[in-house]
Design a protein around this motif. Structure first.
Motif, PDB file in Angstrom:
ATOM      1  N   PHE A 162      54.278  44.467  41.378  1.00  0.00           N
ATOM      2  CA  PHE A 162      54.695  45.634  40.595  1.00  0.00           C
ATOM      3  C   PHE A 162      56.025  46.167  41.113  1.00  0.00           C
ATOM      4  O   PHE A 162      56.928  46.483  40.338  1.00  0.00           O
ATOM      5  N   SER A 163      56.134  46.250  42.422  1.00  0.00           N
ATOM      6  CA  SER A 163      57.376  46.709  43.040  1.00  0.00           C
ATOM      7  C   SER A 163      58.530  45.771  42.686  1.00  0.00           C
ATOM      8  O   SER A 163      59.620  46.225  42.323  1.00  0.00           O
ATOM      9  N   GLU A 164      58.293  44.477  42.783  1.00  0.00           N
ATOM     10  CA  GLU A 164      59.328  43.489  42.443  1.00  0.00           C
ATOM     11  C   GLU A 164      59.773  43.639  40.992  1.00  0.00           C
ATOM     12  O   GLU A 164      60.962  43.592  40.694  1.00  0.00           O
ATOM     13  N   ARG A 165      58.816  43.823  40.107  1.00  0.00           N
ATOM     14  CA  ARG A 165      59.124  43.963  38.681  1.00  0.00           C
ATOM     15  C   ARG A 165      59.953  45.219  38.415  1.00  0.00           C
ATOM     16  O   ARG A 165      60.913  45.184  37.641  1.00  0.00           O
ATOM     17  N   ILE A 166      59.588  46.319  39.048  1.00  0.00           N
ATOM     18  CA  ILE A 166      60.336  47.569  38.864  1.00  0.00           C
ATOM     19  C   ILE A 166      61.778  47.388  39.323  1.00  0.00           C
ATOM     20  O   ILE A 166      62.721  47.742  38.608  1.00  0.00           O
ATOM     21  N   LEU A 167      61.963  46.820  40.509  1.00  0.00           N
ATOM     22  CA  LEU A 167      63.316  46.636  41.034  1.00  0.00           C
ATOM     23  C   LEU A 167      64.117  45.643  40.201  1.00  0.00           C
ATOM     24  O   LEU A 167      65.314  45.848  39.981  1.00  0.00           O
ATOM     25  N   THR A 168      63.471  44.603  39.716  1.00  0.00           N
ATOM     26  CA  THR A 168      64.148  43.634  38.832  1.00  0.00           C
ATOM     27  C   THR A 168      64.571  44.307  37.532  1.00  0.00           C
ATOM     28  O   THR A 168      65.700  44.121  37.071  1.00  0.00           O
ATOM     29  N   ASN A 169      63.668  45.081  36.950  1.00  0.00           N
ATOM     30  CA  ASN A 169      64.004  45.772  35.697  1.00  0.00           C
ATOM     31  C   ASN A 169      65.158  46.745  35.884  1.00  0.00           C
ATOM     32  O   ASN A 169      66.043  46.861  35.018  1.00  0.00           O
ATOM     33  N   LEU A 170      65.178  47.454  36.998  1.00  0.00           N
ATOM     34  CA  LEU A 170      66.289  48.362  37.265  1.00  0.00           C
ATOM     35  C   LEU A 170      67.591  47.615  37.417  1.00  0.00           C
ATOM     36  O   LEU A 170      68.637  48.049  36.913  1.00  0.00           O
ATOM     37  N   MET A 186      57.440  58.463  44.220  1.00  0.00           N
ATOM     38  CA  MET A 186      57.928  57.139  44.536  1.00  0.00           C
ATOM     39  C   MET A 186      59.354  57.031  44.017  1.00  0.00           C
ATOM     40  O   MET A 186      59.656  57.462  42.917  1.00  0.00           O
ATOM     41  N   ASP A 187      60.220  56.454  44.849  1.00  0.00           N
ATOM     42  CA  ASP A 187      61.595  56.286  44.406  1.00  0.00           C
ATOM     43  C   ASP A 187      62.088  54.873  44.723  1.00  0.00           C
ATOM     44  O   ASP A 187      61.407  54.093  45.388  1.00  0.00           O
ATOM     45  N   ILE A 188      63.265  54.582  44.236  1.00  0.00           N
ATOM     46  CA  ILE A 188      63.842  53.240  44.381  1.00  0.00           C
ATOM     47  C   ILE A 188      64.014  52.881  45.856  1.00  0.00           C
ATOM     48  O   ILE A 188      63.730  51.747  46.260  1.00  0.00           O
ATOM     49  N   ILE A 189      64.459  53.821  46.652  1.00  0.00           N
ATOM     50  CA  ILE A 189      64.694  53.544  48.069  1.00  0.00           C
ATOM     51  C   ILE A 189      63.389  53.171  48.766  1.00  0.00           C
ATOM     52  O   ILE A 189      63.356  52.249  49.583  1.00  0.00           O
ATOM     53  N   GLN A 190      62.311  53.860  48.443  1.00  0.00           N
ATOM     54  CA  GLN A 190      61.011  53.512  49.025  1.00  0.00           C
ATOM     55  C   GLN A 190      60.595  52.102  48.616  1.00  0.00           C
ATOM     56  O   GLN A 190      60.089  51.340  49.442  1.00  0.00           O
ATOM     57  N   LEU A 191      60.799  51.766  47.351  1.00  0.00           N
ATOM     58  CA  LEU A 191      60.429  50.434  46.882  1.00  0.00           C
ATOM     59  C   LEU A 191      61.288  49.353  47.535  1.00  0.00           C
ATOM     60  O   LEU A 191      60.776  48.296  47.923  1.00  0.00           O
ATOM     61  N   GLU A 245      52.967  55.286  51.076  1.00  0.00           N
ATOM     62  CA  GLU A 245      51.518  55.105  51.221  1.00  0.00           C
ATOM     63  C   GLU A 245      50.767  56.379  50.868  1.00  0.00           C
ATOM     64  O   GLU A 245      49.710  56.327  50.218  1.00  0.00           O
ATOM     65  N   GLN A 246      51.286  57.522  51.276  1.00  0.00           N
ATOM     66  CA  GLN A 246      50.642  58.797  50.952  1.00  0.00           C
ATOM     67  C   GLN A 246      50.615  59.028  49.447  1.00  0.00           C
ATOM     68  O   GLN A 246      49.610  59.472  48.894  1.00  0.00           O
ATOM     69  N   GLU A 247      51.714  58.722  48.801  1.00  0.00           N
ATOM     70  CA  GLU A 247      51.786  58.913  47.353  1.00  0.00           C
ATOM     71  C   GLU A 247      50.849  57.961  46.611  1.00  0.00           C
ATOM     72  O   GLU A 247      50.203  58.343  45.643  1.00  0.00           O
ATOM     73  N   LEU A 248      50.793  56.712  47.073  1.00  0.00           N
ATOM     74  CA  LEU A 248      49.947  55.722  46.420  1.00  0.00           C
ATOM     75  C   LEU A 248      48.467  55.915  46.749  1.00  0.00           C
ATOM     76  O   LEU A 248      47.605  55.529  45.962  1.00  0.00           O
ATOM     77  N   GLY A 249      48.187  56.455  47.914  1.00  0.00           N
ATOM     78  CA  GLY A 249      46.801  56.679  48.319  1.00  0.00           C
ATOM     79  C   GLY A 249      46.158  55.484  49.003  1.00  0.00           C
ATOM     80  O   GLY A 249      44.933  55.421  49.099  1.00  0.00           O
ATOM     81  N   PHE A 250      46.960  54.547  49.478  1.00  0.00           N
ATOM     82  CA  PHE A 250      46.438  53.405  50.228  1.00  0.00           C
ATOM     83  C   PHE A 250      47.497  52.858  51.166  1.00  0.00           C
ATOM     84  O   PHE A 250      48.690  53.086  50.973  1.00  0.00           O
TER      85      PHE A 250
END
Length: 80
Positions: free
Chosen positions: A67-75, A1-6, A40-45
Motif C-alpha cells: 500500500f505504501s509503495e502504491r501511494i508513493l508510486t501514484n504520487l 500519515m504523510d509522505i515523509i513517513q511513508l 505506527e501510532q496512527e496506524l495502530g500496529f
C-alpha cells in the motif's frame, strides 16, 4: 500519515536498519525512530520488529508495504 513517513518506512524496510535509513535520508537516527513511531501510532500496529542491529517487518508491516509503495508510486506519477 504523510509522505515523509511513508518514504521513511520504505527506506527502513529496504535497508533493514534505522541508522542506514537515517544516512540515506540525510537525517538523524532519532528522527527515523520518531517518524516510524508516529506512523505506527496512527496506524495502530507495529511495522517493525527491532533487535540490536537491524529491523524486520512484522506481518502487519508486510501487509502495509504494498500500500505504501502504491501511494508513493501514484504520487510520483502525478508529478509527471
Amino acid at each position: 500519515m504523510d509522505i515523509i513517513q511513508l518514504q521513511t518506512f520504505q527506506t527502513v524496510a529496504e535497508l533493514g536498519n534505522y541508522s542506514k535509513a537515517a544516512r540515506a535520508l540525510h537525517v538523524t537516527q532519532p528522527t527515523i525512530t520518531s517518524r516510524i513511531y508516529n506512523l505506527e501510532q496512527e496506524l495502530g500496529f507495529k511495522l517493525f520488529t527491532r533487535n540490536n542491529h537491524s529491523v524486520s517487518l512484522t506481518s502487519e508491516g508486510e501487509l502495509f508495504l504494498p500500500f505504501s509503495e502504491r501511494i508513493l508510486t501514484n504520487l510520483e506519477e502525478a508529478k509527471c
